[in-house]
Design an enzyme around this catalytic site. Structure first.
Site, PDB file in Angstrom:
ATOM      1  N   GLY A  60       0.793  -1.223   0.000  1.00 38.22           N
ATOM      2  CA  GLY A  60       0.000   0.000   0.000  1.00 38.22           C
ATOM      3  C   GLY A  60       0.823   1.270   0.000  1.00 38.22           C
ATOM      4  O   GLY A  60       1.976   1.298  -0.434  1.00 38.22           O
ATOM      5  N   CYS A  61       0.226   2.334   0.518  1.00 38.29           N
ATOM      6  CA  CYS A  61       0.790   3.678   0.392  1.00 38.29           C
ATOM      7  C   CYS A  61       2.097   3.863   1.155  1.00 38.29           C
ATOM      8  O   CYS A  61       2.864   4.763   0.840  1.00 38.29           O
ATOM      9  CB  CYS A  61      -0.227   4.715   0.865  1.00 38.29           C
ATOM     10  N   ASN A  62       2.356   3.050   2.163  1.00 37.42           N
ATOM     11  CA  ASN A  62       3.606   3.195   2.912  1.00 37.42           C
ATOM     12  C   ASN A  62       4.783   2.503   2.227  1.00 37.42           C
ATOM     13  O   ASN A  62       5.938   2.673   2.625  1.00 37.42           O
ATOM     14  CB  ASN A  62       3.465   2.633   4.328  1.00 37.42           C
TER      15      ASN A  62
ATOM     16  N   MET B  38       2.321   6.414   5.236  1.00 37.62           N
ATOM     17  CA  MET B  38       1.410   5.608   6.056  1.00 37.62           C
ATOM     18  C   MET B  38       0.497   4.807   5.144  1.00 37.62           C
ATOM     19  O   MET B  38       0.207   5.212   4.019  1.00 37.62           O
ATOM     20  CB  MET B  38       0.615   6.475   7.028  1.00 37.62           C
TER      21      MET B  38
END
Length: 379
Positions: free
Chosen positions: A157-159, A366
């Site tokens: 994901g975004c992290n 995050m």
């Protein structure tokens, strides 16, 4: 345990000061790329015929002005053509490779390097699953040396951009003078479940398509793979710190939606507050043992996770709006481009030409887990 029951944890004992290694990984180049077409939030609402006032409000109050997206073609009935999961996977493959190649080429150009200098390629994506992964497809497409080592990080994901940077920084230290690249390529429009419900409105109003690459080389004796004065103005990577919030593991997830018969991303409305509550913990851990205070950090490059996420980080860390100007600017112009968002901000910081030797910076991302990742750098 539900996400509402997440509580602030006690800061762990300070991390002991590290012995200064003889070799440091250094960022020497960055590059970004997006699909050619961009849309305002109103245009996206019009394309998909979203009429629910609450859903429209989510789009129009997002602090996003435009996003680059690969939307489905319009059919004879004036509505977007349906995209079954197989078509979405094809979209992910096509556009993650295309945008990824352009971002990689821009990154190498800024680093003063060429494809022949590349020794490790780490590709990051969460908007589709491929075997072989993006790294193999891009190496084949560009004719990169078949002996280039590679890795793929999928589904974090975004992290994940910072997770990858941590790994490639370690690879660079083990291979001084050799060039490694982290490439984050996300076709978020291939991960959309397009309906008009409030459940999907948050996701559909937030994410954009894009790719970003960062080049890393460790200080060491000049070698045949280090071209010229490779990225002399790039910061050294000093350390990383992570914080996972197990009790919020289901708060951000990408899984199968049986009603829509496709994968769908879900965001819990409480995520901004959970992230904010843990931002201070992970940053304090990052700085523990360094002698640095938050006020000593000149540059903050925070993931453009959304307006409420940015606000929560600002409040909990005591930052100013100027500190997160690039974070909010990227959100405004591109939306949340997932794992590569913080590199879009880093590129803007470099283009400002305001960094000075000795300046410290904090990178923060995050994402699912729920997880916060941070890195400390110094110019």
């Amino acid at each position: 345990m539900t996400i509402d029951s997440v509580r602030r944890e006690v800061l762990p004992a300070p991390v002991r000061a590290e012995a200064v290694p003889t070799v440091r990984a250094r960022i020497v180049g960055v590059g970004t790329a997006v699909p050619p077409l961009s849309y305002s939030q109103q245009e996206v609402l019009d394309v998909f015929g979203v009429t629910d006032p609450k859903a429209r409000g989510v789009f129009l109050n997002s602090s996003i002005e435009r996003r680059h997206l690969v939307l489905p073609p319009i059919g004879a009935d004036g509505r977007p053509v349906g995209e079954p999961q197989g078509d979405l996977l094809d979209k992910h493959k096509k556009h993650a490779v295309e945008s990824g190649i352009r971002a990689l080429e821009e990154c190498l150009k800024r680093a003063g390097a060429g494809l022949s200098d590349l020794r490790h390629l780490c590709c990051v994506t969460s908007t589709g699953f491929l075997t072989p992964g993006l790294s193999a497809l891009i190496i084949r497409e560009l004719g990169i040396d078949r002996h280039c080592s590679r890795s793929d990080i999928v589904g974090m994901g975004c992290n994940a951009g910072l997770n990858a940077l941590n790994l490639v920084a370690g690879w660079s230290v083990a291979n001084p003078g050799e060039l490694g690249v982290v490439l984050c390529s996300e076709a978020c429009s291939a991960a959309y479940a397009m309906d008009t419900s409030m459940r999907t409105a948050v996701v559909n109003s937030l994410f954009g398509d894009g790719a970003a690459a960062v080049a890393v080389v460790a200080d060491g004796n000049a070698s045949r793979t280090t071209p010229g004065a490779l990225g002399d103005d790039g910061p050294r990577i000093l350390r990383f710190a992570s914080c996972i919030i197990p009790e919020a593991v289901d708060a951000m997830r990408y899984d199968w939606d049986r009603d829509l018969n496709r994968f769908s991303f879900y965001l819990d409305p409480q995520i901004p507050y959970v992230v904010g509550a843990h931002a201070e913990i992970v940053v304090d851990r990052l700085l523990a043992g360094t002698g640095l205070l938050r006020g000593d950090i000149s540059h903050w490059l925070v993931h453009s996770g959304g307006k409420k996420v940015i606000d929560a980080v600002v409040v909990n860390l005591g930052l100013s709006r100027h500190d997160v100007r690039h974070t909010t600017g990227v959100l405004r112009d591109y939306g949340n481009v997932s794992s590569g968002s913080f590199l879009f901000s880093y590129e803007r910081l470099l283009n400002e030409r305001v960094t000075r030797p000795g300046d410290y910076g904090v990178l923060m991302t995050m994402g699912p887990g729920s997880t916060l990742e941070t890195a400390l750098v110094q110019w």
